[in-house]
Scaffold this motif. Structure first.
Motif, PDB file in Angstrom:
ATOM      1  N   HIS A 274       0.805  -1.224   0.000  1.00 58.59           N
ATOM      2  CA  HIS A 274       0.000   0.000   0.000  1.00 58.59           C
ATOM      3  C   HIS A 274       0.834   1.269   0.000  1.00 58.59           C
ATOM      4  O   HIS A 274       0.317   2.338  -0.302  1.00 58.59           O
ATOM      5  N   ARG A 275       2.104   1.180   0.355  1.00 61.24           N
ATOM      6  CA  ARG A 275       2.963   2.359   0.453  1.00 61.24           C
ATOM      7  C   ARG A 275       4.124   2.234  -0.515  1.00 61.24           C
ATOM      8  O   ARG A 275       4.656   1.146  -0.737  1.00 61.24           O
ATOM      9  N   PRO A 276       4.552   3.346  -1.079  1.00 58.49           N
ATOM     10  CA  PRO A 276       5.692   3.281  -1.998  1.00 58.49           C
ATOM     11  C   PRO A 276       6.988   2.976  -1.271  1.00 58.49           C
ATOM     12  O   PRO A 276       7.176   3.332  -0.107  1.00 58.49           O
ATOM     13  N   VAL A 277       7.871   2.310  -1.977  1.00 54.41           N
ATOM     14  CA  VAL A 277       9.242   2.098  -1.532  1.00 54.41           C
ATOM     15  C   VAL A 277      10.091   3.223  -2.109  1.00 54.41           C
ATOM     16  O   VAL A 277      10.001   3.523  -3.306  1.00 54.41           O
ATOM     17  N   THR A 278      10.877   3.837  -1.257  1.00 52.30           N
ATOM     18  CA  THR A 278      11.812   4.863  -1.721  1.00 52.30           C
ATOM     19  C   THR A 278      13.216   4.304  -1.583  1.00 52.30           C
ATOM     20  O   THR A 278      13.665   4.003  -0.469  1.00 52.30           O
ATOM     21  N   ALA A 279      13.872   4.141  -2.717  1.00 49.00           N
ATOM     22  CA  ALA A 279      15.216   3.550  -2.735  1.00 49.00           C
ATOM     23  C   ALA A 279      16.238   4.623  -3.055  1.00 49.00           C
ATOM     24  O   ALA A 279      16.073   5.407  -4.000  1.00 49.00           O
ATOM     25  N   GLU A 280      17.295   4.659  -2.264  1.00 42.75           N
ATOM     26  CA  GLU A 280      18.435   5.519  -2.551  1.00 42.75           C
ATOM     27  C   GLU A 280      19.496   4.642  -3.200  1.00 42.75           C
ATOM     28  O   GLU A 280      19.837   3.576  -2.672  1.00 42.75           O
ATOM     29  N   PHE A 281      20.022   5.057  -4.343  1.00 45.74           N
ATOM     30  CA  PHE A 281      20.922   4.195  -5.090  1.00 45.74           C
ATOM     31  C   PHE A 281      21.939   5.012  -5.874  1.00 45.74           C
ATOM     32  O   PHE A 281      21.822   6.244  -6.001  1.00 45.74           O
ATOM     33  N   ILE A 282      22.950   4.320  -6.376  1.00 41.47           N
ATOM     34  CA  ILE A 282      23.969   4.932  -7.215  1.00 41.47           C
ATOM     35  C   ILE A 282      23.866   4.334  -8.606  1.00 41.47           C
ATOM     36  O   ILE A 282      23.891   3.109  -8.776  1.00 41.47           O
ATOM     37  N   SER A 283      23.737   5.181  -9.593  1.00 39.72           N
ATOM     38  CA  SER A 283      23.679   4.764 -10.993  1.00 39.72           C
ATOM     39  C   SER A 283      24.831   5.453 -11.726  1.00 39.72           C
ATOM     40  O   SER A 283      24.851   6.685 -11.844  1.00 39.72           O
ATOM     41  N   GLY A 284      25.792   4.650 -12.165  1.00 43.86           N
ATOM     42  CA  GLY A 284      27.010   5.242 -12.709  1.00 43.86           C
ATOM     43  C   GLY A 284      27.768   5.936 -11.599  1.00 43.86           C
ATOM     44  O   GLY A 284      28.119   5.324 -10.600  1.00 43.86           O
ATOM     45  N   ASP A 285      27.989   7.232 -11.753  1.00 44.93           N
ATOM     46  CA  ASP A 285      28.644   8.026 -10.708  1.00 44.93           C
ATOM     47  C   ASP A 285      27.648   8.929  -9.984  1.00 44.93           C
ATOM     48  O   ASP A 285      28.052   9.758  -9.167  1.00 44.93           O
ATOM     49  N   GLU A 286      26.361   8.756 -10.270  1.00 43.14           N
ATOM     50  CA  GLU A 286      25.340   9.662  -9.729  1.00 43.14           C
ATOM     51  C   GLU A 286      24.559   9.007  -8.598  1.00 43.14           C
ATOM     52  O   GLU A 286      24.106   7.863  -8.712  1.00 43.14           O
TER      53      GLU A 286
END
Length: 575
Positions: A515-527
């Motif tokens: 019922h609630r969104p997942v908020t993921a913090e991640f690194i894509s490339g160098d960002e």
């Protein structure tokens, strides 16, 4: 959170039927733990333990291997190095399971043994570490569980009767580092020296030595210290995070004692050990508490709110024993204690502003899902207990955080001389007008209110088929947090994540909540990036109950309807 597999150091002393005699106060049982000077360059070669016990009355000393092992966790090996003033029946404690020492003459008996087999912190499996005996080594830290260093000791006198040892002293020798050593029942009398009134009081101890990050908190006479183990060596960042948890832990203790009574616990210690997040446990955690201390293992992806809930859950366990009723393994219902700890952790954190009120409904939905489709059967007592306490916290108008629950808890405390049984639980609730339904576990769902209100929002009970919980990625076992495979057109892919992106942590959501969104913090490339998405996969076949804010909107993504008992008259719409 499983107390059944909790980490604590246990020295078992079998008790006779009559009163207990103890050794003279000046004849201490002495335990020395010898460590290497440094951990640099890898795991230490060995740990040594020397136990010296008074010879008075001692006709035999039985040592039993209490360590536990699993295929994923090899446990420890004991190698007897020397014995003084005693004959020994065997030297391989792991193979034989038992060693007997028989004194050769007057004076103390001494045994020295080596403990080997350690795990690196980044190789620890969260799901297995609490079920076995481990010595875990980080870059400059050690964590030792209850069984890894000490066998059970059973002294026998000249008549063949077991007796109880008296005072004991514990020393750390050869350790150059500093850090927490958690002996909840012991008094620290000098650097690296602890004193206990009775040896068996050591049974609920942990030992964690080295360069830990600490954050103390003190209020209302409660001293709380939270110790952390940063794998990446960023002690400054760890201190900031631990400060939040430490302050919250102190406030939880204060709240429980103010709202529900009880004497001050005094001191409380929590060890938070971050693992490498392998073995599919990147966003998993588990915690345990004994005495007035706890240990929590968590993956690097665990959201901060989950850490708060885990710590608060174990603090509730510390507060509860003996206050609600005398513990009786044959009569006490496991779900009552686990349900209280689970429910109280959410309720208190909401009252303190550390969680949103909707978190109660999120946990209730996960419990309803687990109860009805057995997604996580090992949490059955937690889920039933949580829903039972939630049910009693619901006012006549469906409002949560009802004052009736406070009266219920105080009534249990007033009658604490009686065992805390299911019958007493429900009869007390009926006497206070908080319960009028069936007490059959299988019928609990049928008594859940058709509408609940919290945080100014109404939530309606519906049933039907729901999408499966799915994040849409598979993480690497070799590189923690690295996305090894992305599900095409899955939730994560639609949010823009790709294979080879590295997840740092889940900042919110998770734990089966669709019922609630997942908020993921991640690194894509160098960002460094952040993305939120609803963790919903394909439609599942099972029918189960859930609480939702808007029935009509929910029908757009789930095949649901209100239960027959909750359907309004034909001329009344349901929001």
């Amino acid at each position: 959170m499983k107390r059944s597999v909790s980490i604590f150091l246990m020295i078992v002393v079998m008790l006779g039927l009559g009163g207990f005699d103890t050794a003279r106060a000046d004849d201490l049982v002495r335990i020395e733990l010898r460590f290497p000077d440094t951990l640099a360059g890898g795991a230490p070669a060995e740990f040594q333990v020397r136990i010296t016990v008074p010879g008075d009355r001692l006709a035999a000393l039985e040592l039993r291997d209490m360590s536990r092992r699993t295929p994923d966790c090899p446990g420890v090996d004991y190698d007897v190095l020397s014995v003084v003033n005693a004959d020994i029946t065997a030297h391989d404690l792991r193979r034989d399971g038992r060693v007997d020492l028989v004194p050769r003459g007057p004076g103390p008996v001494e045994i020295t043994y080596r403990v080997s087999a350690v795990l690196r912190a980044d190789d620890v499996s969260i799901n297995n570490v609490l079920a076995c005996s481990v010595v875990i080594v980080g870059a400059d830290n050690i964590f030792i569980d209850r069984r890894a260093m000490f066998p059970a000791l059973r002294p026998v006198d000249e008549t063949g009767e077991p007796f109880r040892f008296g005072e004991a002293e514990v020393r750390l020798i050869g350790w150059a580092g500093t850090g927490p050593v958690v002996f909840p029942s012991a008094e620290q009398v000098a650097p690296s020296i602890w004193h206990l009134d009775h040896l068996d009081d050591l049974r609920f101890s942990y030992l964690a030595a080295g360069r830990w990050t600490a954050s103390p908190h003190r209020s209302r006479g409660n001293s709380v210290a939270v110790y952390g183990w940063p794998l990446d060596g960023d002690h400054a960042a760890a201190a900031a995070a631990l400060g939040d948890v430490s302050d919250m832990a102190g406030r939880v203790l204060d709240y429980l004692e103010t709202a529900w009574g009880g004497e001050g616990i005094g001191g409380y210690s929590a060890l938070l050990l971050q693992t490498g997040g392998r073995h599919g446990e990147f966003a998993a955690f588990t915690a345990t508490a004994q005495g007035n201390a706890q240990a929590m293992f968590y993956g690097p992806g665990v959201a901060p709110a989950a850490l708060r809930i885990g710590v608060a859950h174990e603090i509730a366990h510390i507060w509860a024993p003996g206050r609600l009723g005398s513990p009786n393994p044959d009569a006490t219902s496991h779900w009552i204690g686990e349900g209280l700890a689970d429910f109280a952790s959410y309720r208190v954190l909401i009252e303190l502003g550390a969680l949103e009120p909707s978190a109660l409904l999120d946990r209730a939905n996960v419990a309803l899902q687990n109860r009805q489709i057995a997604h996580t059967p090992e949490l059955a007592d937690y889920d039933y207990g949580f829903l039972a306490w939630l049910r009693l916290d619901t006012g006549a108008d469906g409002a949560l955080l009802s004052p009736g629950l406070d009266a219920f808890v105080r009534a249990l405390i007033d009658g604490h001389d009686a065992p805390i049984t299911a019958e007493r639980f429900w009869s007390t609730a009926m006497r206070l007008g908080l319960w009028r339904g069936e007490t059959d576990k299988a019928q609990l769902e049928q008594t859940m209110p058709c509408q609940l209100r919290t945080g100014g929002e109404d939530y309606n009970l519906v049933e039907g088929r729901w999408p499966r919980y799915a994040l849409g990625w598979e993480l690497s076992d070799e590189q923690p947090g690295m996305i090894a495979r992305i599900v095409e057109d899955g939730p994560a892919a639609r949010a823009g994540l790709q294979a080879s992106d590295r997840i740092l942590r889940l900042k919110s959501g998770g734990f089966g909540n669709i019922h609630r969104p997942v908020t993921a913090e991640f690194i894509s490339g160098d960002e460094r990036r952040s993305a939120s998405f609803l963790p919903r996969g394909e439609m599942g076949p099972q029918v189960y109950l859930q609480y939702v804010e808007d029935v009509e909107v929910t029908r757009l993504w789930a095949d649901i309807a209100p239960p027959a008992r909750c359907r309004p008259p034909a001329n009344q719409a349901v929001r």
